[in-house]
Design a protein around this motif. Sequence first.
Motif, mmCIF file in Angstrom:
data_model
loop_
_atom_site.group_PDB
_atom_site.id
_atom_site.type_symbol
_atom_site.label_atom_id
_atom_site.label_comp_id
_atom_site.label_asym_id
_atom_site.label_seq_id
_atom_site.Cartn_x
_atom_site.Cartn_y
_atom_site.Cartn_z
ATOM 1 N N TYR A 164 46.529 56.295 29.543
ATOM 2 C CA TYR A 164 47.154 56.350 30.866
ATOM 3 C C TYR A 164 47.610 57.757 31.233
ATOM 4 C CZ TYR A 164 47.054 51.318 31.573
ATOM 5 O OH TYR A 164 46.635 50.029 31.784
ATOM 6 N N ASP A 165 47.648 58.659 30.259
ATOM 7 C CA ASP A 165 47.966 60.050 30.583
ATOM 8 C C ASP A 165 46.840 60.709 31.362
ATOM 9 O OD1 ASP A 165 50.368 59.829 29.222
ATOM 10 O OD2 ASP A 165 49.603 60.732 27.366
ATOM 11 N N TYR A 166 45.628 60.166 31.226
ATOM 12 C CA TYR A 166 44.456 60.845 31.777
ATOM 13 C C TYR A 166 43.647 59.995 32.742
ATOM 14 C CZ TYR A 166 45.714 63.821 27.894
ATOM 15 O OH TYR A 166 46.428 64.613 27.042
ATOM 16 N N PHE A 167 43.521 58.708 32.470
ATOM 17 C CA PHE A 167 42.695 57.854 33.314
ATOM 18 C C PHE A 167 43.516 57.315 34.478
ATOM 19 C CE2 PHE A 167 40.224 58.083 29.523
ATOM 20 C CZ PHE A 167 38.907 57.973 29.945
ATOM 21 N N VAL A 168 42.949 57.449 35.676
ATOM 22 C CA VAL A 168 43.630 57.021 36.896
ATOM 23 C C VAL A 168 42.761 55.948 37.558
ATOM 24 C CG1 VAL A 168 44.626 57.744 39.096
ATOM 25 C CG2 VAL A 168 44.559 59.348 37.166
ATOM 26 N N PRO A 169 43.008 54.671 37.257
ATOM 27 C CA PRO A 169 42.193 53.614 37.857
ATOM 28 C C PRO A 169 42.528 53.395 39.328
ATOM 29 C CG PRO A 169 43.841 52.668 36.389
ATOM 30 C CD PRO A 169 43.968 54.155 36.280
ATOM 31 N N GLN A 170 41.484 53.082 40.106
ATOM 32 C CA GLN A 170 41.665 52.923 41.554
ATOM 33 C C GLN A 170 40.650 51.920 42.087
ATOM 34 O OE1 GLN A 170 41.265 56.606 43.797
ATOM 35 N NE2 GLN A 170 40.510 55.485 45.588
ATOM 36 N N ASP A 171 41.137 50.856 42.720
ATOM 37 C CA ASP A 171 40.261 49.899 43.389
ATOM 38 C C ASP A 171 39.739 50.509 44.687
ATOM 39 O OD1 ASP A 171 40.921 48.108 41.404
ATOM 40 O OD2 ASP A 171 42.309 46.947 42.634
ATOM 41 N N ILE A 172 38.454 50.301 44.960
ATOM 42 C CA ILE A 172 37.878 50.755 46.223
ATOM 43 C C ILE A 172 38.359 49.846 47.342
ATOM 44 C CG2 ILE A 172 35.736 51.050 47.528
ATOM 45 C CD1 ILE A 172 34.348 51.718 44.878
ATOM 46 N N THR A 173 38.911 50.441 48.379
ATOM 47 C CA THR A 173 39.344 49.698 49.561
ATOM 48 C C THR A 173 38.197 49.643 50.562
ATOM 49 O OG1 THR A 173 41.643 50.382 49.263
ATOM 50 C CG2 THR A 173 41.006 49.588 51.441
ATOM 51 N N ILE A 174 37.752 48.446 50.865
ATOM 52 C CA ILE A 174 36.682 48.279 51.845
ATOM 53 C C ILE A 174 37.267 48.451 53.242
ATOM 54 C CG2 ILE A 174 34.963 46.663 52.765
ATOM 55 C CD1 ILE A 174 34.950 45.376 49.944
ATOM 56 N N PRO A 175 36.660 49.281 54.072
ATOM 57 C CA PRO A 175 37.242 49.544 55.395
ATOM 58 C C PRO A 175 37.445 48.268 56.205
ATOM 59 C CG PRO A 175 35.492 51.114 54.927
ATOM 60 C CD PRO A 175 35.442 50.086 53.843
ATOM 61 N N ALA A 176 38.551 48.241 56.922
ATOM 62 C CA ALA A 176 38.829 47.105 57.804
ATOM 63 C C ALA A 176 37.786 47.052 58.916
ATOM 64 C CB ALA A 176 40.230 47.246 58.404
ATOM 65 N N GLY A 177 37.512 45.855 59.370
ATOM 66 C CA GLY A 177 36.590 45.695 60.488
ATOM 67 C C GLY A 177 35.141 45.521 60.100
ATOM 68 N N THR A 178 34.829 45.559 58.808
ATOM 69 C CA THR A 178 33.430 45.391 58.388
ATOM 70 C C THR A 178 33.000 43.933 58.421
ATOM 71 O OG1 THR A 178 34.023 45.173 56.038
ATOM 72 C CG2 THR A 178 33.581 47.401 56.877
ATOM 73 N N GLY A 179 33.976 43.017 58.357
ATOM 74 C CA GLY A 179 33.642 41.604 58.270
ATOM 75 C C GLY A 179 33.368 41.131 56.867
ATOM 76 N N TYR A 180 33.642 41.989 55.871
ATOM 77 C CA TYR A 180 33.371 41.634 54.475
ATOM 78 C C TYR A 180 34.140 40.392 54.053
ATOM 79 C CZ TYR A 180 33.955 41.643 49.410
ATOM 80 O OH TYR A 180 34.025 41.262 48.090
ATOM 81 N N SER A 181 33.437 39.497 53.371
ATOM 82 C CA SER A 181 34.028 38.344 52.720
ATOM 83 C C SER A 181 33.212 38.059 51.470
ATOM 84 C CB SER A 181 34.020 37.117 53.646
ATOM 85 O OG SER A 181 34.455 35.964 52.954
ATOM 86 N N PRO A 182 33.834 37.878 50.297
ATOM 87 C CA PRO A 182 33.057 37.797 49.053
ATOM 88 C C PRO A 182 32.049 36.660 49.008
ATOM 89 C CG PRO A 182 35.348 37.160 48.692
ATOM 90 C CD PRO A 182 35.271 37.762 50.054
ATOM 91 N N ASN A 183 32.332 35.553 49.661
ATOM 92 C CA ASN A 183 31.417 34.424 49.605
ATOM 93 C C ASN A 183 30.593 34.241 50.876
ATOM 94 O OD1 ASN A 183 32.054 33.728 46.998
ATOM 95 N ND2 ASN A 183 33.498 32.111 47.550
ATOM 96 N N THR A 184 31.163 34.562 52.022
ATOM 97 C CA THR A 184 30.455 34.288 53.278
ATOM 98 C C THR A 184 29.787 35.517 53.880
ATOM 99 O OG1 THR A 184 32.470 34.616 54.592
ATOM 100 C CG2 THR A 184 32.007 32.373 53.808
ATOM 101 N N ASN A 185 30.245 36.718 53.528
ATOM 102 C CA ASN A 185 29.642 37.936 54.092
ATOM 103 C C ASN A 185 29.829 39.110 53.125
ATOM 104 O OD1 ASN A 185 28.299 39.543 55.966
ATOM 105 N ND2 ASN A 185 30.144 39.954 57.176
ATOM 106 N N PRO A 186 29.217 39.029 51.937
ATOM 107 C CA PRO A 186 29.429 40.079 50.932
ATOM 108 C C PRO A 186 28.745 41.402 51.247
ATOM 109 C CG PRO A 186 27.839 38.488 50.135
ATOM 110 C CD PRO A 186 28.374 37.936 51.415
ATOM 111 N N THR A 187 27.743 41.380 52.124
ATOM 112 C CA THR A 187 27.017 42.598 52.484
ATOM 113 C C THR A 187 26.914 42.678 53.998
ATOM 114 O OG1 THR A 187 25.689 42.216 50.485
ATOM 115 C CG2 THR A 187 24.993 44.015 51.931
ATOM 116 N N PRO A 188 27.977 43.117 54.670
ATOM 117 C CA PRO A 188 27.952 43.157 56.130
ATOM 118 C C PRO A 188 26.809 44.025 56.654
ATOM 119 C CG PRO A 188 30.180 43.512 55.298
ATOM 120 C CD PRO A 188 29.275 43.563 54.124
ATOM 121 N N ALA A 189 26.130 43.539 57.669
ATOM 122 C CA ALA A 189 25.024 44.282 58.262
ATOM 123 C C ALA A 189 25.553 45.482 59.047
ATOM 124 C CB ALA A 189 24.221 43.369 59.182
#
Length: 356
Positions: A164-189
């Motif tokens: 933890y002194d060196y590794f900085v974990p970070q979740d990618i934030t998907i931009p708002a407004g893409t319509g992303y949903s893991p089950n219904t729209n995982p790859t917004p057009a």
Amino acid sequence: MNRQALDLTPRVVTLGTAGGPRWWTGENAGKRSGIATAVVVGDVTYLVDAGHGVGRQMMLAGLPINSLRGIFVSHLHSDHTIDLGSLAIFGMFTFGPDQHKIHLIGPGDRGELPPVSPRAAVPPTPVFPENPTPGITAMFSHLMAAYATDLNDRILDSLRPSPYDYFVPQDITIPAGTGYSPNTNPTPADMEPFEIYSDELVTVTATLVQHPPIAPAFAFRFDTADGSVTISGDTAPCENLVRLAGGTDLLLHEAIDFDWVNRTYGGSADGTGRASGDHHRKSHTSATEAVELATRASAKALALHHLVPGTTPVSVWEAAGADFAGDYYVPDDLDSIPFGQTTAAARRIEEMVSSR
């Protein structure tokens, strides 16, 4: 080291070129390690995915662990993350007091379980139902917790640094407004690529790609002063990938041998075999399709990797490249592929000299 004195011509090193959560057996086995790709600029390394054997492959490539500035995880399938813990834990033996931070960037929590395969006679029971879909930050925490006995022995007795002194974990934030949903729209057009990291050497952008049922799944593009490389992650043919890779100097794209899929799963009578065949067909790209995508993206060069199975003869992959207008590679593990304007200029000069 004085960076101005370094050769900053960017290159990729194909640390591991096999896909799949397994050790491949049979003819040609053992030639390809788990998927991992280094983007190298000068003395700085950026790693995409951490398949099995990645630490050893970095050593063989002459890329020390302490040269890492960022680790980018395309998605959380085990063949892309299995040696993430070893990089962090063994890394404590290579890090000195002046070690820089290493950014670990990848998908966040999925938020809900994927749907059950229609091949299931009885719905399976998920593991760890109290926390079934952790993202990269939680995954790193769980890995370090699992090794707490070892880590605390080293930290307290040998005065080694904590990961933890060196590794900085970070979740990618998907931009708002893409319509992303893991089950219904995982790859917004029509999704626009978005920036997830930058420093004085690279800018990294990402997009969502099509690798059901896992979500989110990302492709990454690295832009440097001298050129760009785009790495597909695992995906079926995907318009978002074409958009991200537009005009890139080098596209590294996954490829699967669908003849192998049909031989292996086509005659399966059990639900597991049929479900596995379903997954491969809806979630991956053939070598021929990768060539078509690279052509549409106007990529200057294409390299196939994440090869499934890892034992398919090279000639099968090479045959698909006949219709690609640019440079075409089927790299082995530890191959180095330069990219960018300097590389292109040197190639043109070489061609002019050889034609005289």
